[in-house]
Each structure stands twice: as C-alpha cells, then as structure tokens.
Design an enzyme around this catalytic site. Sequence first.
Site, PDB file in Angstrom:
ATOM      1  N   SER A 124       0.840  -1.203   0.000  1.00  0.00           N
ATOM      2  CA  SER A 124       0.000   0.000   0.000  1.00  0.00           C
ATOM      3  C   SER A 124       0.869   1.244   0.000  1.00  0.00           C
ATOM      4  O   SER A 124       1.994   1.234   0.531  1.00  0.00           O
ATOM      5  CB  SER A 124      -0.859  -0.030   1.264  1.00  0.00           C
ATOM      6  OG  SER A 124      -1.442   1.222   1.476  1.00  0.00           O
ATOM      7  N   TYR A 148      -1.566  -0.720  10.930  1.00  0.00           N
ATOM      8  CA  TYR A 148      -1.857  -1.321   9.620  1.00  0.00           C
ATOM      9  C   TYR A 148      -0.678  -1.100   8.678  1.00  0.00           C
ATOM     10  O   TYR A 148      -0.163  -2.031   8.066  1.00  0.00           O
ATOM     11  CB  TYR A 148      -3.145  -0.725   9.025  1.00  0.00           C
ATOM     12  CG  TYR A 148      -3.307  -0.998   7.549  1.00  0.00           C
ATOM     13  CD1 TYR A 148      -3.546  -2.290   7.094  1.00  0.00           C
ATOM     14  CD2 TYR A 148      -3.200   0.023   6.604  1.00  0.00           C
ATOM     15  CE1 TYR A 148      -3.675  -2.559   5.731  1.00  0.00           C
ATOM     16  CE2 TYR A 148      -3.336  -0.230   5.253  1.00  0.00           C
ATOM     17  CZ  TYR A 148      -3.569  -1.525   4.819  1.00  0.00           C
ATOM     18  OH  TYR A 148      -3.676  -1.788   3.475  1.00  0.00           O
ATOM     19  N   LYS A 152       2.231  -3.744   6.918  1.00  0.00           N
ATOM     20  CA  LYS A 152       2.618  -3.837   5.501  1.00  0.00           C
ATOM     21  C   LYS A 152       4.131  -3.675   5.344  1.00  0.00           C
ATOM     22  O   LYS A 152       4.775  -4.381   4.561  1.00  0.00           O
ATOM     23  CB  LYS A 152       1.907  -2.757   4.678  1.00  0.00           C
ATOM     24  CG  LYS A 152       0.411  -2.953   4.545  1.00  0.00           C
ATOM     25  CD  LYS A 152       0.086  -4.102   3.624  1.00  0.00           C
ATOM     26  CE  LYS A 152      -1.397  -4.353   3.474  1.00  0.00           C
ATOM     27  NZ  LYS A 152      -1.722  -5.664   2.907  1.00  0.00           N
TER      28      LYS A 152
END
Length: 336
Positions: A124, A148, A152
Amino acid sequence: MNILLTGGTGYIGSHTAVVLAEAGHRVVLYDNLCNSDVGVVQRLGQIMGSPPALVQGDMRDGALLAQTLRVHAVGAVIHFAGLKAVGESLVQPLAYYDNNVVGTLRLLQAMQETGVRTLVFSSSATVYGEPRYLPIDEAHPTGATNPYGRSKLHIEQMLADLAASDGGWKIACLRYFNPVGAHESGLIGEDPRGVPNNLMPYVAQVAIGRRQRLSVFGDDYPTPDGTGVRDYIHVMDLALGHLAALDYLGALSGWHAFNLGTGQGHSVLEMVRAFEAVSGRPVPYQVVSRRPGDVASCYASADKAHQLLGWQARRSLTEMCLSSWRWQQNCENTPS
Ligand code: NAD
Ligand code: UDP
C-alpha cells in the site's frame, strides 16, 4: 498457470481473478470470509463462465495452505488476504500483526515447503508514511504512521530478506494508491461491512440514499479547494497490474516494489462532483474537522511500473464513478 489468490473473495482479489482467468490462468481462491461473502464465487462464475475453486481457510493455517498449494499444483501466489482498516488497527494492533504479519509468515513457510517461489504481494502507499515530496516514487523513504501500515512495512521487509537469502524467489510488492470502481458487469465490487471508512463507498451510499450526507474531513488543507487530494485508480486497472507483475517475475528473480496509481490527484470535492454527474443524484455533504492521521495530498509516480511492467492505468474518473454506481445500484436490489 495455476495461481492461488489469498483473500480472493475480497474486493481487489475478486477483480484480479477475472483478469487472470481472461488471460488463460486457472485461479484458486483462499479466504476465511472474514470480510467477504461466499456469494462472490457464484457471481465470478457468471463473469468467468465457471466459478473458481474456493478453499475456505485462514492464513494462519500453514498446513492447509501447504496442502492447497500441492493439491492445486500452484505455480504462483498473489497475496491479498489481510485486515485493512487503519482506525481498527490503532485499537487492535495485535490482531493486525497476527492476521497480516503472522498470516504472511505462514504463507511463506508453506511456499518454501512446497517449492512455490513466485509471489505478488498487496502492499500500500501507506508504507510511504507522510509524503516528503510529490509525486511519490518508489525511492521515497518508507515509514508507517499506524499499525496497519507498519504491518505492511514489516511484511515488505520480510519479503526482501527472503529474496536476499535465496535467489530462487521472485517477489513483487505492489503499492496500491486508492482503488475504486467495480467490474463493468456490476456483479462484483466493494461492499464494506458497516459504515464505510473510505470515501468512494460512502459517496455511493449517500447517492443511493442509504446515508444522509457525506462528512468531508477538512477543507483547510493546502490543496486547490482545501480538501484532501488522492490518487484514485480503477480496480480493473489495478487488477491488470497484477497480471503485468506476474509476467515480469516470469523472467526475473529477486524483490521488486512498484507503485500502482494513475499519477493524477483528485480532491474530495472533485470526486463528489464526478459522482453526482454520473449518477444524476445529489451527494449532500458537510465539512467537518480533519480526520487524524490524514495527509493533504498523496499521489503516485507510476513511471517505474510503466517502464518495467509495461503497465499504465487507463480508465477515467468517469468510468470509476460509473462502475461503482452500477455496482451500488445492484447491491441495493440484491438482498444480502
Ligand atoms: P478486502 O477486505 O475486500 O479483501 C481481503 C480478503 O482477505 C477478504 O476477503 C477477507 O475475508 C480475507 N482475509 C482477511 N484475513 C484473512 C485471513 N487471516 N485468512 C484468510 N483470509 C483472510 O480488502 P481489499 O480491498 O480487497 O484489499 C486486499 C489487499 O489489498 C489487502 O491486503 C489490503 O491491505 C491491500 N490494500 C487495499 C487497499 C484498498 O484501499 N482497498 C489499498 C492498499 C492496499
Ligand atoms: N474522506 C472524507 N470523508 C469520508 C472518507 C474520506 O472526506 O467519509 C477523505 C479523506 O480525508 C481523504 C480522502 O477522502 O482526503 C480519501 O480517504 P480514504 O479513506 O478513501 O483513503 P485514504 O485516506 O486511505 O487515502
């Protein structure tokens, strides 16, 4: 080739399944359905001619993953499965590390055990943290601002270590910007559970009358109209990026990162107006305070993907809005 799509019944996975099947691949979906509906498989069948295989399982079940890789003679994996709500990750960081990082670790162990060494990972733009310059290219420093994003980043680093340890691995990390829109059939799309966190599903639900009005998170950013600017990319263009990455890995080993975006920034109000124009419905909104953690502007340089993958986003903002409106109307007519 037989390709395993973890998180394959989810939003991006299901659209990628269509693109891969059209290119002649056989897809196998692996999903625990924690954020998707099993009905997607049947709807994929309507689009693809026959429904893909679904293995209902969890990413942390290494034995089932290894068995799936063997039974389906999988040649490559695209790893979409993961939790993705930034706000939730701040409240439940351990759930995010367990699901995303441990889940990926189990997948990599299963791949190593079964000799499957080709992986495309759903990363992302959040791995870039606060933008230091625009457009963001792959050389931009990384850094996450929430659990989050950190999950990643940890995964990307784990993948880079793995590729460095053994030249047989072929790994692409695709750093998505803001995926929106739906397949042109209106049969699959993004159907968030509860109140949508993201702009476009919220806008679509306001347009259809399911929600009263959009809250615009701040109009005092240093952008042309004061609202946040993002790089919205049609999910079918994004899906095609996965096919291009797989082709690229066919000829090369190692770890590679690519931005998948359009290179164009659009403000919240531009998106609202585009949606109103396409749907013919008003999207009432009120400006509220900024959402904590949001940045003013974020958009990609997609030059690397263009040069090395031969990939470019082609679909317009109108197509993004039109397809998501078609999907939203179908959702409203289909009891869940
Ligand atoms: P999604 O929630 O629609 O799809 C993810 C799928 O993974 C769901 O079907 C869910 O049931 C499944 N899943 C989650 N945890 C699992 C587990 N432990 N075991 C098995 N299945 C599990 O999300 P999406 O929008 O399709 O996103 C796919 C990937 O792309 C995610 O990794 C996400 O972080 C990443 N991504 C998404 C966006 C976005 O805006 N949609 C942006 C950047 C990156
Ligand atoms: N946004 C908004 N109202 C909403 C949801 C989002 O104004 O209900 C804004 C948000 O502040 C950002 C843009 O829309 O400027 C895109 O937000 P989204 O959550 O979709 O993506 P991300 O923040 O991950 O880029």
